[in-house]
Every structure is written in structure tokens, then in C-alpha cells.
Motif scaffolding. Structure first.
Motif, PDB file in Angstrom:
ATOM      1  N   ASN A 191      -6.963 -17.480 -25.487  1.00  0.00           N
ATOM      2  CA  ASN A 191      -7.832 -16.301 -25.632  1.00  0.00           C
ATOM      3  C   ASN A 191      -7.274 -15.431 -26.756  1.00  0.00           C
ATOM      4  OD1 ASN A 191      -9.033 -13.796 -25.393  1.00  0.00           O
ATOM      5  ND2 ASN A 191      -8.687 -13.578 -23.192  1.00  0.00           N
ATOM      6  N   THR A 192      -8.002 -15.368 -27.861  1.00  0.00           N
ATOM      7  CA  THR A 192      -7.535 -14.553 -28.994  1.00  0.00           C
ATOM      8  C   THR A 192      -8.217 -13.178 -28.979  1.00  0.00           C
ATOM      9  OG1 THR A 192      -9.184 -15.582 -30.435  1.00  0.00           O
ATOM     10  CG2 THR A 192      -6.963 -16.523 -30.487  1.00  0.00           C
ATOM     11  N   SER A 193      -8.645 -12.753 -27.804  1.00  0.00           N
ATOM     12  CA  SER A 193      -9.220 -11.421 -27.587  1.00  0.00           C
ATOM     13  C   SER A 193     -10.373 -11.156 -28.568  1.00  0.00           C
ATOM     14  CB  SER A 193      -8.109 -10.369 -27.664  1.00  0.00           C
ATOM     15  OG  SER A 193      -8.579  -9.116 -27.253  1.00  0.00           O
ATOM     16  N   SER A 194     -10.296 -10.091 -29.347  1.00  0.00           N
ATOM     17  CA  SER A 194     -11.465  -9.763 -30.167  1.00  0.00           C
ATOM     18  C   SER A 194     -11.657 -10.731 -31.339  1.00  0.00           C
ATOM     19  CB  SER A 194     -11.397  -8.325 -30.659  1.00  0.00           C
ATOM     20  OG  SER A 194     -10.307  -8.167 -31.485  1.00  0.00           O
ATOM     21  N   ALA A 195     -10.734 -11.669 -31.541  1.00  0.00           N
ATOM     22  CA  ALA A 195     -10.926 -12.660 -32.615  1.00  0.00           C
ATOM     23  C   ALA A 195     -11.651 -13.907 -32.108  1.00  0.00           C
ATOM     24  CB  ALA A 195      -9.571 -13.046 -33.216  1.00  0.00           C
TER      25      ALA A 195
ATOM     26  N   GLY B 119      -3.507 -15.735 -27.264  1.00  0.00           N
ATOM     27  CA  GLY B 119      -3.004 -16.240 -28.539  1.00  0.00           C
ATOM     28  C   GLY B 119      -3.425 -15.288 -29.647  1.00  0.00           C
ATOM     29  N   ASP B 120      -2.837 -15.466 -30.824  1.00  0.00           N
ATOM     30  CA  ASP B 120      -3.150 -14.596 -31.972  1.00  0.00           C
ATOM     31  C   ASP B 120      -4.150 -15.283 -32.909  1.00  0.00           C
ATOM     32  OD1 ASP B 120      -1.249 -12.858 -30.948  1.00  0.00           O
ATOM     33  OD2 ASP B 120       0.359 -13.644 -32.229  1.00  0.00           O
TER      34      ASP B 120
ATOM     35  N   ASP C 169     -27.637 -26.298 -21.072  1.00  0.00           N
ATOM     36  CA  ASP C 169     -27.272 -27.642 -21.495  1.00  0.00           C
ATOM     37  C   ASP C 169     -25.907 -27.565 -22.214  1.00  0.00           C
ATOM     38  OD1 ASP C 169     -29.306 -30.206 -22.630  1.00  0.00           O
ATOM     39  OD2 ASP C 169     -27.207 -29.993 -23.238  1.00  0.00           O
ATOM     40  N   SER C 170     -24.977 -28.427 -21.818  1.00  0.00           N
ATOM     41  CA  SER C 170     -23.607 -28.353 -22.386  1.00  0.00           C
ATOM     42  C   SER C 170     -23.589 -28.476 -23.902  1.00  0.00           C
ATOM     43  CB  SER C 170     -22.732 -29.454 -21.807  1.00  0.00           C
ATOM     44  OG  SER C 170     -22.529 -29.202 -20.449  1.00  0.00           O
ATOM     45  N   SER C 171     -24.598 -29.166 -24.475  1.00  0.00           N
ATOM     46  CA  SER C 171     -24.617 -29.341 -25.939  1.00  0.00           C
ATOM     47  C   SER C 171     -24.862 -27.999 -26.647  1.00  0.00           C
ATOM     48  CB  SER C 171     -25.703 -30.332 -26.336  1.00  0.00           C
ATOM     49  OG  SER C 171     -26.971 -29.773 -26.016  1.00  0.00           O
ATOM     50  N   ARG C 172     -25.269 -26.977 -25.889  1.00  0.00           N
ATOM     51  CA  ARG C 172     -25.545 -25.659 -26.492  1.00  0.00           C
ATOM     52  C   ARG C 172     -24.360 -24.709 -26.365  1.00  0.00           C
ATOM     53  NH1 ARG C 172     -30.999 -25.730 -27.689  1.00  0.00           N
ATOM     54  NH2 ARG C 172     -31.931 -27.585 -26.799  1.00  0.00           N
ATOM     55  N   ILE C 173     -23.210 -25.261 -26.004  1.00  0.00           N
ATOM     56  CA  ILE C 173     -22.002 -24.430 -25.896  1.00  0.00           C
ATOM     57  C   ILE C 173     -20.904 -25.095 -26.714  1.00  0.00           C
ATOM     58  CG2 ILE C 173     -20.212 -23.577 -24.319  1.00  0.00           C
ATOM     59  CD1 ILE C 173     -22.342 -23.587 -22.104  1.00  0.00           C
ATOM     60  N   PHE C 174     -20.184 -24.308 -27.495  1.00  0.00           N
ATOM     61  CA  PHE C 174     -19.012 -24.843 -28.189  1.00  0.00           C
ATOM     62  C   PHE C 174     -17.812 -24.011 -27.772  1.00  0.00           C
ATOM     63  CE2 PHE C 174     -16.050 -24.581 -31.813  1.00  0.00           C
ATOM     64  CZ  PHE C 174     -15.619 -25.899 -31.781  1.00  0.00           C
ATOM     65  N   SER C 175     -16.744 -24.688 -27.410  1.00  0.00           N
ATOM     66  CA  SER C 175     -15.539 -23.969 -26.977  1.00  0.00           C
ATOM     67  C   SER C 175     -14.315 -24.517 -27.698  1.00  0.00           C
ATOM     68  CB  SER C 175     -15.373 -24.157 -25.467  1.00  0.00           C
ATOM     69  OG  SER C 175     -14.117 -23.689 -25.079  1.00  0.00           O
ATOM     70  N   ASN C 176     -13.395 -23.646 -28.050  1.00  0.00           N
ATOM     71  CA  ASN C 176     -12.132 -24.106 -28.646  1.00  0.00           C
ATOM     72  C   ASN C 176     -10.934 -23.456 -27.954  1.00  0.00           C
ATOM     73  OD1 ASN C 176     -12.286 -21.530 -29.655  1.00  0.00           O
ATOM     74  ND2 ASN C 176     -12.627 -22.134 -31.785  1.00  0.00           N
ATOM     75  N   ILE C 177     -11.142 -23.038 -26.713  1.00  0.00           N
ATOM     76  CA  ILE C 177     -10.046 -22.378 -25.973  1.00  0.00           C
ATOM     77  C   ILE C 177      -8.837 -23.297 -25.830  1.00  0.00           C
ATOM     78  CG2 ILE C 177     -10.953 -23.000 -23.674  1.00  0.00           C
ATOM     79  CD1 ILE C 177      -9.911 -20.214 -22.751  1.00  0.00           C
ATOM     80  N   GLU C 178      -9.083 -24.612 -25.756  1.00  0.00           N
ATOM     81  CA  GLU C 178      -7.981 -25.557 -25.593  1.00  0.00           C
ATOM     82  C   GLU C 178      -6.950 -25.404 -26.717  1.00  0.00           C
ATOM     83  OE1 GLU C 178      -9.269 -29.538 -24.642  1.00  0.00           O
ATOM     84  OE2 GLU C 178      -7.425 -30.400 -25.443  1.00  0.00           O
ATOM     85  N   LYS C 179      -7.452 -25.150 -27.941  1.00  0.00           N
ATOM     86  CA  LYS C 179      -6.556 -25.074 -29.121  1.00  0.00           C
ATOM     87  C   LYS C 179      -5.923 -23.716 -29.320  1.00  0.00           C
ATOM     88  CE  LYS C 179      -9.355 -26.394 -32.557  1.00  0.00           C
ATOM     89  NZ  LYS C 179      -9.809 -26.732 -33.894  1.00  0.00           N
ATOM     90  N   TYR C 180      -6.694 -22.643 -29.040  1.00  0.00           N
ATOM     91  CA  TYR C 180      -6.231 -21.303 -29.451  1.00  0.00           C
ATOM     92  C   TYR C 180      -5.990 -20.335 -28.299  1.00  0.00           C
ATOM     93  CZ  TYR C 180      -8.238 -22.994 -33.848  1.00  0.00           C
ATOM     94  OH  TYR C 180      -8.539 -23.742 -34.964  1.00  0.00           O
TER      95      TYR C 180
ATOM     96  N   LEU D 291     -16.709  -7.237 -41.377  1.00  0.00           N
ATOM     97  CA  LEU D 291     -16.424  -7.058 -39.954  1.00  0.00           C
ATOM     98  C   LEU D 291     -15.312  -8.041 -39.573  1.00  0.00           C
ATOM     99  CD1 LEU D 291     -17.230  -5.940 -37.186  1.00  0.00           C
ATOM    100  CD2 LEU D 291     -18.976  -7.695 -37.068  1.00  0.00           C
ATOM    101  N   VAL D 292     -14.266  -7.522 -38.965  1.00  0.00           N
ATOM    102  CA  VAL D 292     -13.104  -8.364 -38.664  1.00  0.00           C
ATOM    103  C   VAL D 292     -12.704  -8.214 -37.198  1.00  0.00           C
ATOM    104  CG1 VAL D 292     -10.791  -9.001 -39.463  1.00  0.00           C
ATOM    105  CG2 VAL D 292     -12.263  -7.633 -40.945  1.00  0.00           C
ATOM    106  N   GLY D 293     -12.411  -9.333 -36.558  1.00  0.00           N
ATOM    107  CA  GLY D 293     -11.784  -9.306 -35.233  1.00  0.00           C
ATOM    108  C   GLY D 293     -10.398  -9.895 -35.424  1.00  0.00           C
ATOM    109  N   ALA D 294      -9.355  -9.125 -35.163  1.00  0.00           N
ATOM    110  CA  ALA D 294      -8.009  -9.631 -35.451  1.00  0.00           C
ATOM    111  C   ALA D 294      -7.027  -9.172 -34.390  1.00  0.00           C
ATOM    112  CB  ALA D 294      -7.557  -9.144 -36.829  1.00  0.00           C
ATOM    113  N   GLU D 295      -6.142 -10.076 -34.021  1.00  0.00           N
ATOM    114  CA  GLU D 295      -5.173  -9.758 -32.965  1.00  0.00           C
ATOM    115  C   GLU D 295      -3.820 -10.427 -33.213  1.00  0.00           C
ATOM    116  OE1 GLU D 295      -5.968  -7.689 -30.583  1.00  0.00           O
ATOM    117  OE2 GLU D 295      -8.120  -7.929 -30.169  1.00  0.00           O
ATOM    118  N   ALA D 296      -2.777  -9.615 -33.112  1.00  0.00           N
ATOM    119  CA  ALA D 296      -1.413 -10.143 -32.956  1.00  0.00           C
ATOM    120  C   ALA D 296      -0.993  -9.701 -31.547  1.00  0.00           C
ATOM    121  CB  ALA D 296      -0.500  -9.588 -34.039  1.00  0.00           C
ATOM    122  N   ILE D 297      -1.806 -10.091 -30.587  1.00  0.00           N
ATOM    123  CA  ILE D 297      -1.682  -9.604 -29.201  1.00  0.00           C
ATOM    124  C   ILE D 297      -0.418 -10.133 -28.531  1.00  0.00           C
ATOM    125  CG2 ILE D 297      -3.021 -11.450 -28.056  1.00  0.00           C
ATOM    126  CD1 ILE D 297      -4.195  -8.115 -27.230  1.00  0.00           C
TER     127      ILE D 297
END
Ligand code: ACO
Length: 325
Positions: free
Chosen positions: A282-286, A157-158, A269-280, A135-141
Motif C-alpha cells: 500500500n503506497t497510500s496516496s501514490a 511501501g513508498d 468481472d475480474s478482467s475489469r480490475i487491475f491490481s499491483n499490491i503484490e509488488k508495491y 497532480l502528484v501522489g507521493a509517499e516516503a511513508i
């Protein structure tokens, strides 16, 4: 009935990094505006000549290497909104590049596509129709963006992320429950007006930039922050779970303010969420497989944990999945 195990994971991030400061040079925006409104600092975009299937290939090779005991793949399912071609499916192009024999099809439903595809793949494995699915989520959006349109270009982002899903005898592993939905009356909140059968590609559509992705961001924001917490709550209640029984929430990365609004509304609880939007961005379906990959590799989740995957996007579509690792 069987269970579903994630046997391998892989991601691919393009080499070319674009910071908010880079965007300041090409459109009327600022690092301050983008970071405060979205939580995004950087995104990566493909260089000329690189397409969605190239990113998918890299991510899939990593996932397949990790799942080395998996000898045959029954299906390759690709979630994407930026296919290599309109016809055929990008999963077919990927299959040719991987050189493995498998059935192939694409799921094309906005940023929710990976979550929908995960539901479909899991059902096929649970029912015994398939044993192993890539199963792959991939975007060159980035190729669908008007780089003068600050209302959307700063957000995306891609990238690509792959899961190898396999059958297990433990029925209590994998998808436990889900809820999904769509409001097609709002299809034009996020869409590409021209290039389909409704408005075929023409010189006029090119000139008027109707071949690029358009979004009414504020409307999407309003819809999502009221809908998603309600839907997650329904799913948790149905399964007699409290918000903080979930070990990790894997949210689609569209805007840190959306994630924070869902967190505050449900008192997660914030410890139950991980986010990396700062780096990448919105990579859509990826975005979901990339967040999952990084959370797993940071040791934030382990076998036996409860995960809640939650996504929304063009359509408008949404999906929440309760998953046991
Ligand atoms: N840089 C600087 N100013 C900007 C930018 C920008 N990039 N974009 C808009 N502005 C301006 C607007 O013109 C407006 O100016 P005005 O007040 O003079 O009219 C002001 O900033 C505020 O604009 P809003 O649209 O009200 O800003 P908002 O706080 O709603 O943030 C955003 C916009 C970030 C798009 C937010 O609404 C959002 O994240 N929406 C959801 C997006 C989303 O989740 N999309 C789904 C996934 S995408 C997919 O499926 C492919």
C-alpha cells in the motif's frame, strides 16, 4: 465548462526492495501470513536521505516529458501523508526542484488524498480557472513506520505517481461525477498520535513510539468492505450505469481481500480490475496513480474508456470518481 485530459503520467519507485522474507527477519511475521491476509509479497522503501519530494520529482519529470506540448503549469497539487516538512507544503519543495512557476498546495487526507486532489484539480480545469495542473501522489511513508510493529509495517511501501491534467474542449472527457465522504468520529483508526498540536512531539512520545503510524486494521477492514460497494453502487445508479459498463476499476491498493470483497459484492468481472499490491504493497496516496500508470502501459485502458477511481483511508475518508478517458 471544459473537459479534462490526462496528458502525461509518470511514476517513481525507490530502489530498495523489501520482501516478506526480509520482514520475517526483523519482526514476528511470516511471508505466508502477509500474503494470505493481504496479497502483498514485496514493497520498496526509500534509502536514508531520500524524501517524498525526491520521489515526486522523478515521477513528475516523466509525466511532464510525456506531456511535452504543455508549456505552462498553473498549479502543482501534491497528495501526501508523509510530507518532507510539516511546514511548508511538499508541493512547494517540488516546485523549487522542478524550477517551473506555479501555485502550490498539498492535500492531506489519508490514502484518499490523491482522489480528493483529482476532484479539486479537475474542478479547477473544468471551470476555466486553470489550464494545466501537475497532480502528484507521493509517499516516503516508511519513515513513519515502527519497524517492530507488525500490525502496520508489513502493509505499506513508498512510491510516487504523477498526472499532467489539461483542459480540453470535449466537455465529456475527465471527471463525470463523484461521491465522497468522511467519518471523523473514527479518526483514530489510522493515525499518528503525537507530533501535531494535540500532542506535541516530546521525549515521552518518542519513547512510547507515539510518533509512528498506528492502525486498527480489522476495524478499517470491516468499515470499508461494507461502505465502499454501497457508495460505488450509488454512483453507478445515479449515472444509469451497470457494474460492467466500467472498463477499469482503479482501486486504492490496501489489501487484495478488500478489493476482492468489493468485486464480489458488486459482481465486477475480474478482467475489469487491475491490481499491483503484490509488488508495491500500500503506497497510500501514490497507489492510484501507480495502478493507473501500469494499467495504461499494459494496454488495459484506452481513450474513450470509463474508469472508476475508488479510494479510502485515514479520516476515515473515501472517494469514488467516474472518469472518461
Ligand atoms: N504477521 C503475523 N501475524 C499478525 C500480523 C503480522 N504482520 N499482524 C497481526 N497478526 C496477528 C494478530 O495479532 C492476530 O493474532 P491473534 O488472532 O492471536 O490475536 C491475527 O494475526 C489476526 O489479526 P487480524 O488483525 O484479525 O487480521 P486480519 O485478517 O484483520 O488482517 C489486516 C489484518 C491485514 C491489517 C487487515 O485487517 C486489513 O488489511 N485492514 C485494512 C487496512 C487498511 O486498509 N488500511 C487503510 C489504509 S492505511 C493508510 O491510510 C495509511
Amino acid at each position: 465548462m471544459f473537459g479534462v485530459e490526462i496528458k502525461g503520467i509518470g511514476i517513481s519507485i525507490p530502489n530498495k526492495k523489501l520482501t516478506n522474507f526480509d520482514l520475517e527477519k526483523i519482526m514476528d511475521t511470516s511471508d505466508e501470513w502477509i500474503y494470505q491476509r493481504t496479497g502483498i509479497k514485496d514493497r520498496y522503501i526509500v534509502e536514508d536521505g531520500i524524501s517524498t519530494s525526491d520521489l515526486a520529482l522523478q515521477a513528475s519529470r516523466e509525466a511532464l516529458r510525456q506531456a511535452k506540448e504543455v508549456k505552462n503549469i498553473d498549479y502543482i497539487i501534491m497528495a501526501t501523508n508523509s510530507p518532507d516538512y510539516i511546514v511548508p507544503a511538499t508541493s512547494s519543495v517540488l516546485q523549487g526542484k522542478l524550477g517551473i512557476s506555479a501555485g502550490t498546495f498539498d492535500v492531506f487526507s489519508g490514502c484518499t488524498a490523491f482522489a480528493y486532489a483529482l476532484i479539486v484539480a479537475s474542478s479547477m480545469i473544468k471551470s476555466g480557472l486553470a489550464e494545466n495542473i501537475l497532480l502528484v501522489g507521493a509517499e516516503a511513508i516508511s519513515k513513519y513506520l515502527d519497524w517492530q510493529d507488525r500490525t502496520i509495517a508489513v502493509l505499506l511501501g513508498d512510491g510516487a505517481g504523477s498526472f499532467v491534467l489539461s483542459r480540453t474542449e470535449d466537455k465529456n472527457t475527465g471527471i463525470l461525477d463523484h461521491n465522497v465522504g468522511s467519518d471523523g468520529t473514527k479518526f483514530d483508526l489510522i493515525y499518528i498520535p503525537a507530533g501535531g498540536t494535540k500532542e506535541p512531539f516530546s521525549e515521552k512520545s518518542l519513547h512510547e513510539k507515539r510518533i509512528y503510524l498506528k492502525m486498527q486494521g480489522r476495524e478499517v477492514f470491516k468499515n470499508v468492505v461494507s461502505l465502499i460497494p454501497q457508495e460505488i453502487k450509488k454512483l453507478l445508479n445515479k449515472n444509469n450505469l451497470e457494474t460492467n459498463d466500467i472498463n477499469l476499476y482503479v482501486f486504492h491498493q490496501a489489501n487484495i481481500r478488500i478489493i476482492e470483497a468489493i468485486r464480489d459484492s458488486l459482481k465486477i468481472d475480474s478482467s475489469r480490475i487491475f491490481s499491483n499490491i503484490e509488488k508495491y504493497a500500500n503506497t497510500s496516496s501514490a497507489s492510484i496513480p501507480i495502478v493507473f500508470y501500469e494499467a495504461f502501459n499494459k494496454g488495459l485502458i484506452k481513450k474513450g474508456d470509463l474508469i472508476l477511481f475508488s479510494a479510502f483511508g485515514a479520516g476515515l475518508t473515501w472517494a469514488n470518481i467516474l472518469w472518461k478517458l
